[in-house]
Design a protein around this motif. Structure first.
Motif, PDB file in Angstrom:
ATOM      1  N   PHE A   1      48.772  68.292  37.064  1.00  0.00           N
ATOM      2  CA  PHE A   1      48.863  68.201  38.527  1.00  0.00           C
ATOM      3  C   PHE A   1      47.575  67.590  39.074  1.00  0.00           C
ATOM      4  O   PHE A   1      46.579  67.469  38.349  1.00  0.00           O
ATOM      5  CB  PHE A   1      49.109  69.577  39.177  1.00  0.00           C
ATOM      6  CG  PHE A   1      48.031  70.591  38.939  1.00  0.00           C
ATOM      7  CD1 PHE A   1      46.921  70.673  39.763  1.00  0.00           C
ATOM      8  CD2 PHE A   1      48.127  71.488  37.874  1.00  0.00           C
ATOM      9  CE1 PHE A   1      45.933  71.626  39.539  1.00  0.00           C
ATOM     10  CE2 PHE A   1      47.143  72.436  37.641  1.00  0.00           C
ATOM     11  CZ  PHE A   1      46.045  72.501  38.466  1.00  0.00           C
ATOM     12  N   ARG A   2      47.625  67.188  40.336  1.00  0.00           N
ATOM     13  CA  ARG A   2      46.427  66.667  41.016  1.00  0.00           C
ATOM     14  C   ARG A   2      46.286  67.352  42.371  1.00  0.00           C
ATOM     15  O   ARG A   2      47.279  67.637  43.024  1.00  0.00           O
ATOM     16  CB  ARG A   2      46.545  65.147  41.218  1.00  0.00           C
ATOM     17  CG  ARG A   2      46.513  64.382  39.911  1.00  0.00           C
ATOM     18  CD  ARG A   2      46.187  62.924  40.117  1.00  0.00           C
ATOM     19  NE  ARG A   2      47.187  62.230  40.923  1.00  0.00           N
ATOM     20  CZ  ARG A   2      47.068  60.969  41.307  1.00  0.00           C
ATOM     21  NH1 ARG A   2      46.005  60.258  40.983  1.00  0.00           N
ATOM     22  NH2 ARG A   2      48.004  60.396  42.034  1.00  0.00           N
ATOM     23  N   VAL A   3      45.066  67.599  42.731  1.00  0.00           N
ATOM     24  CA  VAL A   3      44.770  68.170  44.050  1.00  0.00           C
ATOM     25  C   VAL A   3      43.870  67.184  44.777  1.00  0.00           C
ATOM     26  O   VAL A   3      42.916  66.666  44.186  1.00  0.00           O
ATOM     27  CB  VAL A   3      44.055  69.544  43.921  1.00  0.00           C
ATOM     28  CG1 VAL A   3      43.754  70.115  45.306  1.00  0.00           C
ATOM     29  CG2 VAL A   3      44.894  70.517  43.101  1.00  0.00           C
TER      30      VAL A   3
ATOM     31  N   LEU B   1      44.713  72.198  50.822  1.00  0.00           N
ATOM     32  CA  LEU B   1      44.795  73.602  50.423  1.00  0.00           C
ATOM     33  C   LEU B   1      45.984  73.697  49.473  1.00  0.00           C
ATOM     34  O   LEU B   1      47.139  73.596  49.886  1.00  0.00           O
ATOM     35  CB  LEU B   1      44.979  74.522  51.624  1.00  0.00           C
ATOM     36  CG  LEU B   1      44.499  75.959  51.427  1.00  0.00           C
ATOM     37  CD1 LEU B   1      44.365  76.675  52.751  1.00  0.00           C
ATOM     38  CD2 LEU B   1      45.341  76.755  50.473  1.00  0.00           C
ATOM     39  N   PHE B   2      45.671  73.834  48.196  1.00  0.00           N
ATOM     40  CA  PHE B   2      46.681  73.750  47.140  1.00  0.00           C
ATOM     41  C   PHE B   2      46.994  75.156  46.637  1.00  0.00           C
ATOM     42  O   PHE B   2      46.112  75.895  46.209  1.00  0.00           O
ATOM     43  CB  PHE B   2      46.121  72.891  46.002  1.00  0.00           C
ATOM     44  CG  PHE B   2      47.118  72.564  44.923  1.00  0.00           C
ATOM     45  CD1 PHE B   2      47.977  71.476  45.045  1.00  0.00           C
ATOM     46  CD2 PHE B   2      47.192  73.335  43.771  1.00  0.00           C
ATOM     47  CE1 PHE B   2      48.881  71.165  44.046  1.00  0.00           C
ATOM     48  CE2 PHE B   2      48.096  73.027  42.765  1.00  0.00           C
ATOM     49  CZ  PHE B   2      48.942  71.940  42.894  1.00  0.00           C
TER      50      PHE B   2
ATOM     51  N   CYS C   1      49.315  76.825  52.687  1.00  0.00           N
ATOM     52  CA  CYS C   1      49.194  75.721  51.715  1.00  0.00           C
ATOM     53  C   CYS C   1      49.828  74.414  52.186  1.00  0.00           C
ATOM     54  O   CYS C   1      50.891  74.405  52.792  1.00  0.00           O
ATOM     55  CB  CYS C   1      49.835  76.123  50.387  1.00  0.00           C
ATOM     56  SG  CYS C   1      49.019  77.537  49.655  1.00  0.00           S
ATOM     57  N   ASP C   2      49.154  73.324  51.851  1.00  0.00           N
ATOM     58  CA  ASP C   2      49.722  71.992  52.074  1.00  0.00           C
ATOM     59  C   ASP C   2      50.770  71.698  51.012  1.00  0.00           C
ATOM     60  O   ASP C   2      51.831  71.167  51.292  1.00  0.00           O
ATOM     61  CB  ASP C   2      48.624  70.927  52.006  1.00  0.00           C
ATOM     62  CG  ASP C   2      47.591  71.123  53.094  1.00  0.00           C
ATOM     63  OD1 ASP C   2      47.990  71.214  54.258  1.00  0.00           O
ATOM     64  OD2 ASP C   2      46.384  71.211  52.770  1.00  0.00           O
ATOM     65  N   ARG C   3      50.431  72.015  49.772  1.00  0.00           N
ATOM     66  CA  ARG C   3      51.383  71.863  48.662  1.00  0.00           C
ATOM     67  C   ARG C   3      51.250  73.084  47.753  1.00  0.00           C
ATOM     68  O   ARG C   3      50.202  73.734  47.713  1.00  0.00           O
ATOM     69  CB  ARG C   3      51.100  70.598  47.850  1.00  0.00           C
ATOM     70  CG  ARG C   3      51.487  69.315  48.568  1.00  0.00           C
ATOM     71  CD  ARG C   3      51.384  68.119  47.634  1.00  0.00           C
ATOM     72  NE  ARG C   3      50.070  68.026  47.034  1.00  0.00           N
ATOM     73  CZ  ARG C   3      49.844  67.658  45.761  1.00  0.00           C
ATOM     74  NH1 ARG C   3      50.851  67.343  44.981  1.00  0.00           N
ATOM     75  NH2 ARG C   3      48.614  67.595  45.289  1.00  0.00           N
TER      76      ARG C   3
ATOM     77  N   ASP D   1      55.542  70.926  45.233  1.00  0.00           N
ATOM     78  CA  ASP D   1      55.973  70.235  46.449  1.00  0.00           C
ATOM     79  C   ASP D   1      55.376  70.936  47.667  1.00  0.00           C
ATOM     80  O   ASP D   1      54.661  71.928  47.524  1.00  0.00           O
ATOM     81  CB  ASP D   1      57.505  70.236  46.529  1.00  0.00           C
ATOM     82  CG  ASP D   1      58.046  68.958  47.153  1.00  0.00           C
ATOM     83  OD1 ASP D   1      57.410  68.449  48.092  1.00  0.00           O
ATOM     84  OD2 ASP D   1      59.096  68.479  46.703  1.00  0.00           O
ATOM     85  N   THR D   2      55.720  70.443  48.848  1.00  0.00           N
ATOM     86  CA  THR D   2      55.297  71.120  50.077  1.00  0.00           C
ATOM     87  C   THR D   2      56.123  72.398  50.215  1.00  0.00           C
ATOM     88  O   THR D   2      57.235  72.486  49.667  1.00  0.00           O
ATOM     89  CB  THR D   2      55.544  70.222  51.302  1.00  0.00           C
ATOM     90  OG1 THR D   2      56.949  69.959  51.375  1.00  0.00           O
ATOM     91  CG2 THR D   2      54.782  68.920  51.200  1.00  0.00           C
ATOM     92  N   PRO D   3      55.614  73.392  50.965  1.00  0.00           N
ATOM     93  CA  PRO D   3      56.395  74.625  51.130  1.00  0.00           C
ATOM     94  C   PRO D   3      57.799  74.364  51.669  1.00  0.00           C
ATOM     95  O   PRO D   3      58.774  74.943  51.183  1.00  0.00           O
ATOM     96  CB  PRO D   3      55.563  75.447  52.122  1.00  0.00           C
ATOM     97  CG  PRO D   3      54.168  74.968  51.932  1.00  0.00           C
ATOM     98  CD  PRO D   3      54.284  73.510  51.603  1.00  0.00           C
ATOM     99  N   SER D   4      57.932  73.459  52.655  1.00  0.00           N
ATOM    100  CA  SER D   4      59.273  73.233  53.229  1.00  0.00           C
ATOM    101  C   SER D   4      60.202  72.575  52.227  1.00  0.00           C
ATOM    102  O   SER D   4      61.395  72.902  52.165  1.00  0.00           O
ATOM    103  CB  SER D   4      59.185  72.425  54.519  1.00  0.00           C
ATOM    104  OG  SER D   4      58.544  71.207  54.261  1.00  0.00           O
TER     105      SER D   4
END
Lengths: 251, 74
Positions: free
Chosen positions: A37-39, A44-45, A215-217, A230-233
Motif C-alpha cells: 500500500f501507499r500513504v 490520515l490513513f 480517515c481519508d482512506r 478505499d475511502t470510507p464511503s
C-alpha cells in the motif's frame, strides 16, 4: 496528496514459535503475507483489522522497531531497515495505554525529557512544549504530576509526546483504546488538529465510527493480507444494502 | 409469517440474504439486497397476506463492510 510518504511492497514477516520449554517443535507464524500500500503526504490513513491480523506488526516495521522478513517498506523515501536512524528522527508513534510516561514528573517535564531525547534545541522546546500542551488541551494541568491525570489526559499527553520532534509522519496504534466516549471524542479532535497542521497520520483502530470520522482512506487487513483499500464511503459498498421490515405480527 | 414466505423472498435474484427473528410478540424480517429500497415493492407483493408494523431501509455502514470483508456474517 500526490507524494507518497509511506510505500510498502509485498511486505512479509514471519515469526518462529516453539511449544513448551523443552520442546524442539517449531512452527512458523506468518504475521504479514505480502502487504502492499501507499500513504500520501497529509493523509490520515486508517489500518483496520481484527486481533492478530498484522496491524501492530506493520506499525512496528514502519517505525523501524522490527525488521521485515521480505519485501520493501519505505518511509519518507527511506528504507526502514537500512536507513532506520534517518527515519527515526522524522517520525514518531503513539501506542494505546498509559505506559511510556513518567508518572512522577509533570506533563511539562515529561515533554521536556522526550524533547531532550530527540535533541530538540532548548529555544525550540520553549515554544513547542506550550504549543503542544495547548493542542492537546493540557495547558492548565501542565505543571501537575502525570500520576494525577486521568487515562484520557495521559493519552493526550502521549499524543503531545508523539509530536515533540515535529514528525512528518505520526503512527497512532489504537490511541483511543480503553478511553471513555468523551475522552475518545476529545482525542479524535486532537487527531483532526494534527492533520490540519499538515502531518501524515497512520492510524490503527478497532472502532469503525472513529475510522469513518477521521480517515481519508482505509486499508482492511485480515490474516496478514490487505482485503480492501478505499475511502470510507466506497468501502461501504462492500456491504449489501439492507431493507428491514420490522414488527411483523405473528400469525 | 412462515418459512414459505421466507423461501419466496430468498428466491428473488437480487436478495443476498433474508432472516426472520422472533422479538417478543412480533417478528423481524431482515433482507439484504443490492437493490436497497427498490426491493420494498416486490417484498410487499409477496407479503400481502402478512400484517406488518413498519418498513425501514438501512444504508450499509463501515462496520457492515468490515464484518463482511473479514469473514463474518453481515
Amino acid at each position: 496528496m500526490t507524494e507518497p510518504v509511506i510505500e510498502v511492497q509485498e511486505l512479509k514477516r514471519h515469526f518462529l514459535s516453539g511449544t513448551g520449554a523443552l520442546s524442539t517443535k517449531r512452527r512458523v507464524i506468518e504475521a504479514l503475507k505480502g502487504v502492499s500500500f501507499r500513504v500520501f503526504k497529509g493523509e490520515l490513513f486508517g489500518y483496520l483489522g481484527p486481533n492478530e491480523a498484522g496491524k501492530t506488526t506493520t506499525v512496528k516495521i514502519l517505525t523501524t522497531l522490527l525488521a521485515p522478513s521480505s519485501g520493501t517498506a519505505k518511509v519518507l523515501g527511506l528504507d526502514v531497515f537500512s536507513q532506520a536512524r534517518a527515519i527515526r528522527r522524522r517520525i514518531n508513534f503513539v501506542f494505546g495505554g498509559e505506559r511510556g510516561l513518567y508518572f512522577r514528573l509533570s506533563g511539562w517535564d515529561n515533554l521536556r525529557y522526550f524533547a531532550d531525547l530527540y535533541f530538540v534545541p532548548p529555544a525550540i522546546q520553549k515554544k513547542r512544549i506550550p504549543f503542544l500542551l495547548e493542542l492537546v488541551g493540557l495547558s492548565t494541568r501542565a505543571q501537575d504530576k502525570v500520576e494525577t491525570y486521568s487515562r484520557g489526559m495521559c493519552q493526550r499527553l502521549h499524543i503531545a509526546r508523539g509530536l515533540i520532534n515535529d514528525p512528518e509522519v505520526l503512527f497512532l496504534d489504537e490511541p483511543t483504546i480503553g478511553l471513555d466516549p468523551l475522552a475518545a471524542f476529545e482525542l479524535r479532535q486532537v487527531i483532526k488538529g494534527i492533520v490540519k497542521e499538515g502531518k501524515t497520520v497512520f492510524l490503527t483502530t478497532h472502532y469503525m465510527k472513529e475510522a469513518e470520522e477521521l480517515c481519508d482512506r482505509i486499508a482492511i487487513i485480515n490474516d496478514g493480507q490487505i482485503v480492501a483499500l478505499d475511502t470510507p464511503s466506497n468501502l461501504k459498498q462492500y456491504a449489501r444494502l439492507m431493507p428491514v421490515i420490522s414488527s411483523l405480527w405473528k400469525e | 409469517m412462515s418459512e414459505r414466505h421466507l423461501a419466496k423472498i430468498r428466491a428473488i435474484p437480487e436478495v443476498q440474504a433474508a432472516t426472520l427473528d422472533d422479538v417478543g410478540m412480533s417478528q423481524v424480517l431482515k433482507v439484504q439486497s443490492s437493490r436497497g429500497s427498490e426491493l420494498i415493492q416486490p417484498l410487499m407483493a409477496l407479503l400481502q397476506d402478512v400484517r406488518f408494523g413498519g418498513v425501514k431501509v438501512r444504508e450499509p455502514t463501515l462496520e457492515d463492510a468490515y464484518i463482511q470483508l473479514v469473514g463474518g456474517k453481515a
